[in-house]
Design a protein around this motif. Structure first.
Motif, PDB file in Angstrom:
ATOM      1  N   GLY A  50       0.825  -1.195   0.000  1.00 35.29           N
ATOM      2  CA  GLY A  50       0.000   0.000   0.000  1.00 35.29           C
ATOM      3  C   GLY A  50       0.854   1.236   0.000  1.00 35.29           C
ATOM      4  N   CYS A  77     -16.272  -2.930  11.344  1.00 37.60           N
ATOM      5  CA  CYS A  77     -15.368  -4.044  11.665  1.00 37.60           C
ATOM      6  C   CYS A  77     -15.936  -5.045  12.675  1.00 37.60           C
ATOM      7  CB  CYS A  77     -14.046  -3.497  12.211  1.00 37.60           C
ATOM      8  SG  CYS A  77     -13.308  -2.180  11.212  1.00 37.60           S
ATOM      9  N   ASN A 107      -1.854  -0.043   5.889  1.00 32.37           N
ATOM     10  CA  ASN A 107      -1.883  -0.633   4.552  1.00 32.37           C
ATOM     11  C   ASN A 107      -2.923  -1.748   4.470  1.00 32.37           C
ATOM     12  OD1 ASN A 107       0.013   0.957   3.164  1.00 32.37           O
ATOM     13  ND2 ASN A 107       1.710  -0.229   3.973  1.00 32.37           N
ATOM     14  N   THR A 110      -6.589  -0.325   4.509  1.00 30.74           N
ATOM     15  CA  THR A 110      -6.977   0.392   3.289  1.00 30.74           C
ATOM     16  C   THR A 110      -6.764  -0.415   2.010  1.00 30.74           C
ATOM     17  OG1 THR A 110      -4.799   1.449   3.142  1.00 30.74           O
ATOM     18  CG2 THR A 110      -6.541   2.661   4.316  1.00 30.74           C
ATOM     19  N   ASN A 111      -6.031  -1.528   2.087  1.00 31.07           N
ATOM     20  CA  ASN A 111      -5.638  -2.250   0.887  1.00 31.07           C
ATOM     21  C   ASN A 111      -5.539  -3.758   1.167  1.00 31.07           C
ATOM     22  OD1 ASN A 111      -4.797  -2.106  -1.843  1.00 31.07           O
ATOM     23  ND2 ASN A 111      -2.655  -2.229  -1.229  1.00 31.07           N
ATOM     24  N   PRO A 112      -6.622  -4.396   1.656  1.00 33.68           N
ATOM     25  CA  PRO A 112      -6.483  -5.779   2.111  1.00 33.68           C
ATOM     26  C   PRO A 112      -6.243  -6.818   1.015  1.00 33.68           C
ATOM     27  CG  PRO A 112      -8.769  -5.099   2.215  1.00 33.68           C
ATOM     28  CD  PRO A 112      -7.966  -3.878   1.875  1.00 33.68           C
ATOM     29  N   ASP A 113      -6.836  -6.659  -0.149  1.00 31.74           N
ATOM     30  CA  ASP A 113      -6.763  -7.711  -1.168  1.00 31.74           C
ATOM     31  C   ASP A 113      -5.344  -8.045  -1.608  1.00 31.74           C
ATOM     32  OD1 ASP A 113      -9.530  -8.300  -1.250  1.00 31.74           O
ATOM     33  OD2 ASP A 113      -9.871  -6.524  -2.480  1.00 31.74           O
ATOM     34  N   ARG A 132     -12.243 -13.965   3.397  1.00 38.25           N
ATOM     35  CA  ARG A 132     -11.333 -12.855   3.125  1.00 38.25           C
ATOM     36  C   ARG A 132     -11.865 -11.574   3.753  1.00 38.25           C
ATOM     37  NH1 ARG A 132      -7.717 -13.456  -1.393  1.00 38.25           N
ATOM     38  NH2 ARG A 132      -7.593 -11.208  -1.578  1.00 38.25           N
ATOM     39  N   ASN A 135     -12.680  -5.261   1.431  1.00 40.23           N
ATOM     40  CA  ASN A 135     -12.206  -3.886   1.400  1.00 40.23           C
ATOM     41  C   ASN A 135     -13.390  -3.000   1.791  1.00 40.23           C
ATOM     42  OD1 ASN A 135     -11.298  -1.304   0.805  1.00 40.23           O
ATOM     43  ND2 ASN A 135     -10.145  -1.988  -0.979  1.00 40.23           N
ATOM     44  N   GLN A 136     -13.269  -2.326   2.919  1.00 41.65           N
ATOM     45  CA  GLN A 136     -14.349  -1.478   3.417  1.00 41.65           C
ATOM     46  C   GLN A 136     -14.314  -0.077   2.803  1.00 41.65           C
ATOM     47  OE1 GLN A 136     -16.867  -2.367   5.289  1.00 41.65           O
ATOM     48  NE2 GLN A 136     -16.184  -4.392   5.869  1.00 41.65           N
ATOM     49  N   ASN A 137     -13.353   0.177   1.920  1.00 40.29           N
ATOM     50  CA  ASN A 137     -13.214   1.474   1.259  1.00 40.29           C
ATOM     51  C   ASN A 137     -13.149   2.619   2.265  1.00 40.29           C
ATOM     52  OD1 ASN A 137     -13.203   0.475  -1.458  1.00 40.29           O
ATOM     53  ND2 ASN A 137     -15.369   0.048  -1.182  1.00 40.29           N
TER      54      ASN A 137
END
Length: 158
Positions: A50, A77, A107, A110-113, A132, A135-137
Motif C-alpha cells: 500500500g 469491523c 496498509n 486500506t488495501n487488504p486484497d 477474506r 475492502n471497506q473502502n
C-alpha cells in the motif's frame, strides 16, 4: 427451442460451479507458487502492500481520534472482529498493535486484497478464518482513527 436454451444454461452453470470448486481445491498450491513469482518477492511482510511507508503515531494516545475510531470500527469491523483475542469471523484485535507496525496496519485496513494475496501470514489466517477481509473502502483518515482505537484497545493510555 426454449427447452434447449434452458438445458444449455443449466449445463453452463453446472460446469462453471464444478470448475470453481476445482480452482478452490488447488488454491493452496497456487498461493505457494505465486509467492515464488517475481512480483511476490518484492513484498515486504513488515511493511505490507500500500501507500504507507511510515505513520507518525506519537507517544501518546489521541483520545478523540480513538473514540472516533471506535465508532467507525463498530460500524465497519465489529461484525467480523472482536476487540479481545477471541476470533469471530476474523481474528480478534487484542495485541495487533504490538504484533504489527502502524504502517502495516494502515496498509492492510486500506488495501487488504493485495496483502492477502501476497502475505504468507495472512494466507495462513485465511485458512483458519475461511473468509477474506473485504475492502471497506475506508478513507486514510478513518483508517488512522481505527489504528488509534486499536492502540487504545491494546492498553495505550493518554
Amino acid at each position: 427451442m426454449k427447452k434447449l436454451f434452458v438445458l444449455v444454461a443449466i449445463g453452463m452453470m453446472l460446469y462453471a460451479c464444478s470448475s470453481n470448486s476445482n480452482n478452490q481445491q488447488h488454491a493452496g498450491s497456487t498461493a505457494t507458487s505465486e509467492s515464488n513469482s517475481p512480483g511476490a518477492s518484492d513484498y515486504d511482510p513488515k511493511r505490507g502492500e500500500g501507500k504507507f511507508d511510515k505513520v507518525d503515531i506519537g507517544d501518546k494516545l489521541d483520545a478523540k481520534m480513538a473514540t472516533e475510531g471506535h465508532t467507525i470500527a463498530n460500524l465497519k469491523c465489529a461484525s467480523c472482529h472482536k476487540y479481545t483475542t477471541e476470533r469471530l469471523v476474523g481474528p480478534g484485535w487484542s495485541g495487533v498493535t504490538q504484533k504489527h507496525k502502524p504502517h502495516w496496519i494502515m496498509n492492510f485496513i486500506t488495501n487488504p486484497d493485495p496483502m492477502i494475496d501476497k502475505d504468507p501470514e495472512l494466507q495462513a489466517q485465511l485458512e483458519l478464518c475461511l473468509v477474506r477481509m473485504p475492502n471497506q473502502n475506508l478513507s486514510d483518515d478513518d483508517a488512522r482513527k481505527i489504528l488509534e482505537f486499536m492502540r487504545q484497545n491494546d492498553g495505550l493510555q493518554e
